[in-house]
Scaffold this active site. Sequence first.
Site, PDB file in Angstrom:
ATOM      1  CB  SER A   1      -0.775  -0.038   1.248  1.00  0.00           C
ATOM      2  OG  SER A   1      -2.084   0.744   0.930  1.00  0.00           O
TER       3      SER A   1
ATOM      4  CG  ASP B   1      -6.228  -3.736  -3.282  1.00  0.00           C
ATOM      5  OD1 ASP B   1      -7.098  -2.875  -2.997  1.00  0.00           O
ATOM      6  OD2 ASP B   1      -4.985  -3.748  -3.169  1.00  0.00           O
TER       7      ASP B   1
ATOM      8  CG  HIS C   1      -5.836  -2.351   0.560  1.00  0.00           C
ATOM      9  ND1 HIS C   1      -4.961  -2.112  -0.729  1.00  0.00           N
ATOM     10  CD2 HIS C   1      -4.985  -1.315   1.219  1.00  0.00           C
ATOM     11  CE1 HIS C   1      -3.782  -1.441  -0.671  1.00  0.00           C
ATOM     12  NE2 HIS C   1      -4.125  -0.733   0.610  1.00  0.00           N
TER      13      HIS C   1
END
Lengths: 385, 197
Positions: free
Chosen positions: A157, A323, A356
């Site tokens: 991320s 995601d 995610h």
Amino acid sequence: MPETIPPDSVGIVTPEMAVFDEPLHLECGKQLDSYQLIYETYGELNADRSNAVLICHALSGNHHVAGYHSMEDRKPGWWDSCIGPGKPIDTNRFYVVSLNNLGGCNGSTGPNTTNPATGKPYGPDFPVVTVSDWVASQARLADSLGIECWAAVIGGSLGGMQALQWSIQFPDRIRNALIIASTPKLTTQNIAFNEVARKAITSDPNFHDGRYYEHNTYPSKGLMLARMVGHITYLSDASMGEKFGRDLRNQAFNFGLLDVEFEIESYLHYQGERFSKNFDANTYLLMTRVLDYFDPARKHGGNLAAALKGAKCRFFVASFTTDWRFSPERSEELVNALLEAKKQVSYMEIDAPHGHDAFLIPTPRYMDVFSAYMNRIAEETKGAS
Amino acid sequence: MRADLEIIREWIRPQNHVLDLGCGDGTLLAYLSEHKQVQGYGLEIDSANITQCLKKGVNVIEQDLDVKDLSNFKDKSFDVVVMTQALQAVRHPDIMLEEMLRIGKECIITFPNFGYWRLRLYLMQKGRMPVSRTLPYTWYNTPNIHLCTFKDFEALCYQKNIHILNRTVVDNEHRQRWFNKVWPNFLGQIAIYHVTR
């Protein structure tokens, strides 16, 4: 709480503090005259200092990535699933360094630490740092640890953005960048979600323009709301459905508008509340801005391949099918730029149901490719030494 | 190494920029990188193969040629685009060939020859779709949905103005035999073509 330390854990770990007195010039034009970074290390640095790996954290992460601080800890560090003896980031082979970034709230200099100029917490006066500023500060930490070149810089991320920035900013100090569930820039929708989170915090009456420390109060309701919105974007519709479905806390409808009725409501409340007790609201605002601003292509007229021209490291890019925060298309955007720039890159789109958050969950294929790539780095490192 | 790969590697020059479509476990690219300083990428969808590529240090991109086209690759961005034993399994081999020639200056393609005499004999004698060691599938589960003969392929090249630089045939063990060259469309099992525009 662990009754015993599992054999594949780094065990009990203790954070350390690095203090820097040389001013750090920031992208915003301001500077930090002095600052401190809290960090942890696991494994042994080899004789030629070639096996060091930097872990970069995401929005709400910190320096405590693996192991336990004490036997009373409820949970290990946030990426314990991937770091430890025999795990993809194998601490028998690598020297792992992880830190809390500038502007964080877990011990590094940030809005909740004392501003030497005023003797009060920085609060909203803490400068808006960027991924590039973080990388500059991480390079100084590397200097202080005697690490000339990282075997790998790894992050998921927002952490992946730092790994990407390292490859551009310090091409000679990084041999591999592992960029997982990340993106070369936020989408409009990502920024929109961040703005909802910021508005939730700043409209809390206890926010006091960010000077809540001085008012002995805390915008916990706003931070809770921000986290609830954020949390939804970390999960997939399917994984939420699987976990909570349409389950009701009390079998029947209450026909009330204010009660917590569905299990998912209760879960979000719990997550938001727990988070708001352990995180600083100003840091949350700052982190969302760091995310919004990240766009290495911007200085190159939007041409990401041009931005990557000077990069020398190998790249490992991985995305997860469900995601939707940083979807596989965002990783592919990066991969295509790397291909155009003729950089060494491998890319995987891993089938995982967790949205995610999948980058934190040790699903078999994810662990396979992660381990295979890291093993290769370890072998090359051994060969070089 | 498979003999077809041994032939292909001779056709690739040092320091070429190579794209291998359906690169398998990365054997060819690993060889080219080590012996010819070739910088390349493999495209692959099989997860076990992708892991093998990573272990070898081969750049591998997970991309399904049938789901996603090659539009993410720029025109003439590679010296050579390679596709071994996969053209017959893609949904649109003619479009694939065009795309390969768009992104590569040259292309190397290998495929099984459906005109091989044993396959012809099988069909004639049994009246059923041939099953062999090269083509071990039955008609309903085969990934080889666009089988062709050497002649078919060359007709397509002619139609599309594709220039054949070099061609050869090997047998099932991927060996080059003299008799394959005499009557390739009848005696050759696997075709290897080197083409350009």
